[in-house]
Design a protein around this motif. Structure first.
Motif, short mmCIF file in Angstrom:
data_model
loop_
_atom_site.label_atom_id
_atom_site.label_comp_id
_atom_site.label_asym_id
_atom_site.label_seq_id
_atom_site.Cartn_x
_atom_site.Cartn_y
_atom_site.Cartn_z
N UNK A 210 1.10 -1.24 -0.33
CA UNK A 210 0.08 -0.04 -0.06
C UNK A 210 0.98 1.58 -0.05
N UNK A 211 -0.27 2.19 -0.19
CA UNK A 211 0.89 3.80 -0.54
C UNK A 211 1.36 3.99 1.39
N UNK A 212 2.29 5.06 2.05
CA UNK A 212 2.35 4.94 2.87
C UNK A 212 1.00 5.52 3.58
N UNK A 213 0.14 6.40 2.59
CA UNK A 213 -0.82 6.72 3.76
C UNK A 213 -1.80 5.78 3.69
N UNK A 214 -2.16 5.01 3.66
CA UNK A 214 -2.64 3.43 3.63
C UNK A 214 -3.50 3.61 2.30
N UNK A 215 -3.50 3.91 0.91
CA UNK A 215 -4.45 4.05 0.21
C UNK A 215 -3.64 3.32 -0.75
N UNK A 216 -4.22 2.82 -2.30
CA UNK A 216 -4.39 1.96 -2.91
C UNK A 216 -3.07 0.29 -2.45
N UNK A 217 -4.54 -0.09 -2.18
CA UNK A 217 -3.84 -1.54 -0.93
C UNK A 217 -3.98 -2.54 -2.13
N UNK A 218 -2.81 -3.41 -2.85
CA UNK A 218 -2.80 -4.17 -3.97
C UNK A 218 -1.94 -5.67 -3.36
N UNK A 219 -2.29 -6.88 -3.73
CA UNK A 219 -2.16 -7.48 -2.71
C UNK A 219 -1.64 -8.46 -4.35
N UNK A 220 -0.82 -8.58 -3.70
CA UNK A 220 0.76 -9.08 -4.66
C UNK A 220 0.81 -10.66 -4.46
N UNK A 221 0.68 -11.54 -4.02
CA UNK A 221 0.70 -13.27 -4.02
C UNK A 221 -0.49 -13.83 -4.19
N UNK A 222 -1.19 -14.75 -4.46
CA UNK A 222 -2.41 -15.63 -4.59
C UNK A 222 -1.75 -17.32 -4.86
N UNK A 223 -1.27 -18.21 -3.69
CA UNK A 223 -1.89 -19.09 -3.84
C UNK A 223 -2.24 -19.96 -2.88
N UNK A 224 -1.10 -21.10 -2.92
CA UNK A 224 -1.62 -22.22 -1.42
C UNK A 224 -1.16 -21.95 -0.63
N UNK A 225 -0.10 -21.26 -0.33
CA UNK A 225 0.51 -20.96 0.92
C UNK A 225 0.60 -19.97 1.83
N UNK A 226 0.82 -20.13 3.20
CA UNK A 226 0.64 -18.94 3.71
C UNK A 226 1.92 -18.21 3.58
N UNK A 227 1.59 -16.60 3.31
CA UNK A 227 2.94 -15.72 3.27
C UNK A 227 3.25 -15.42 3.86
N UNK A 228 4.57 -14.31 4.37
CA UNK A 228 4.38 -13.50 5.64
C UNK A 228 5.99 -12.83 5.52
N UNK A 229 6.07 -11.79 6.14
CA UNK A 229 6.51 -10.84 6.15
C UNK A 229 7.96 -10.21 5.10
N UNK A 230 7.40 -9.76 3.95
CA UNK A 230 8.40 -9.35 3.30
C UNK A 230 8.75 -8.65 3.16
N UNK A 231 10.04 -8.55 3.33
CA UNK A 231 10.95 -7.70 3.73
C UNK A 231 11.95 -7.63 2.00
N UNK A 232 11.99 -5.94 2.13
CA UNK A 232 12.11 -5.22 0.63
C UNK A 232 14.00 -5.37 0.51
N UNK A 233 14.61 -6.22 -0.52
CA UNK A 233 16.46 -5.24 -0.58
C UNK A 233 15.64 -4.27 -0.36
N UNK A 234 17.61 -3.53 -0.18
CA UNK A 234 18.01 -2.54 0.31
C UNK A 234 17.90 -2.18 -1.34
#
Length: 304
Positions: A210-234
């Motif tokens: 999402x944007x820093x103000x909480x807008x434009x929420x967008x789902x990035x994954x859609x699969x059979x797993x439980x997906x947690x803790x996305x960490x962006x590379x520097x």
């Protein structure tokens, strides 16, 4: 009912974060993206969690038995980081962008805390007296703003656990999510344009942004797993995240079969890097090397 269920799962997870468990062997590992090789830095017949990689690239920070520890890259030195009265740290901690502070979440001693007693503090990078950042509880730290002036965290203030931001020098907190179901693991992109997180709002635990103000929420994954803790590379090219191979609902329990996966932010492709026993404590917090070529994580095994 949803809030009570989520609360039960989170309390179970965070209670697990503190005590030593002699039946578990913990491995602090490095994954090298260029070679695909895993290197064990530290192995103990004990339970430790959640490595951060220092801004200068010289050491890791982990939590163990309520304290924070500094571990050298070769694993030959491990020392306590003084944290004053914050002696019950859980596995949510991280280093400020300028390398001067550590944000930590501490389970404070209180008589009544129906949704958890964690509050966020900062201490100097070398250790010292904690400064309270979030008077309200529970608050679980997850990310620094790129300018180091504010933090992202997960908090229970109403019906659910949602994502909040707060300036270090401002008493007001800003709520960024309000959807039914658990929202967790928020972290800014290096350029500050997005917040990446995981959410159960679709009925499955998936990665979102999402944007820093909480807008434009967008789902990035859609699969059979439980997906947690996305960490962006520097360098802003990838997300590394953890996937439970079997659906866990809103929970992120320990000692399950999991995989570390890499999300390419340019094209959305996902590839599996490695699989092992892990989950809670494996990669809860930012752990990339400063040059984006490696990241740290913890794997576990049951001691025979």
């Amino acid at each position: 009912m949803r809030s009570l269920w989520t609360l039960s799962l989170l309390i179970t997870a965070f209670l697990y974060a503190r005590p030593q468990d002699p039946s578990v062997i913990s491995h602090l590992e490095i994954y090298d993206l260029s070679t695909g090789q895993r290197t064990v830095v530290l192995e103990e017949e004990a339970h430790f969690e959640a490595p951060n990689w220092s801004s200068d690239g010289k050491y890791f920070i982990i939590n163990q038995n309520g304290l924070l520890y500094r571990v050298t890259l070769d694993g030959n030195s491990k020392e306590v980081i003084p944290s004053g009265e914050a002696q019950n740290c859980n596995n949510d901690h991280g280093i400020s962008p300028d390398g001067s502070l550590i944000a930590l979440s501490n389970n404070d001693p209180v008589e009544e805390a129906p949704y958890g007693s964690s509050r966020i503090y900062t201490i100097p990078i070398t250790g010292g007296i904690p400064t309270l950042i979030t008077p309200k509880m529970p608050s679980y730290w997850h990310g620094w703003a790129p300018d180091g002036k504010s933090v992202l965290y997960v908090a229970h203030r109403g019906e659910d656990f949602d994502i909040y931001s707060k300036d270090l020098d401002n008493p007001e907190e800003i709520r960024l999510t309000s959807d039914p179901g658990l929202d967790d693991g928020p972290e800014y992109s290096p350029d500050g344009r997005y917040i990446y997180y995981n959410s159960f709002r679709s009925g499955m635990m998936e990665l979102w942004r999402m944007r820093p103000d909480g807008s434009e929420k967008e789902m990035l994954t859609d699969d059979a797993f439980s997906n947690w803790f996305p960490h962006p590379s520097p360098d802003g090219k990838y997300l590394v995240f953890i996937s439970y191979l079997e659906d866990q609902g809103e929970a992120h329990p320990p000692m399950k079969e999991v995989a570390l996966r890499l999300y390419d932010l340019e094209n959305g492709n996902i590839r599996t890097l490695c699989s092992f026993t892990g989950g809670q404590g494996t990669i809860n917090v930012p752990s990339w090397s400063p040059d984006s070529t490696k990241f740290a994580f913890v794997s576990y095994e049951f001691q025979q």
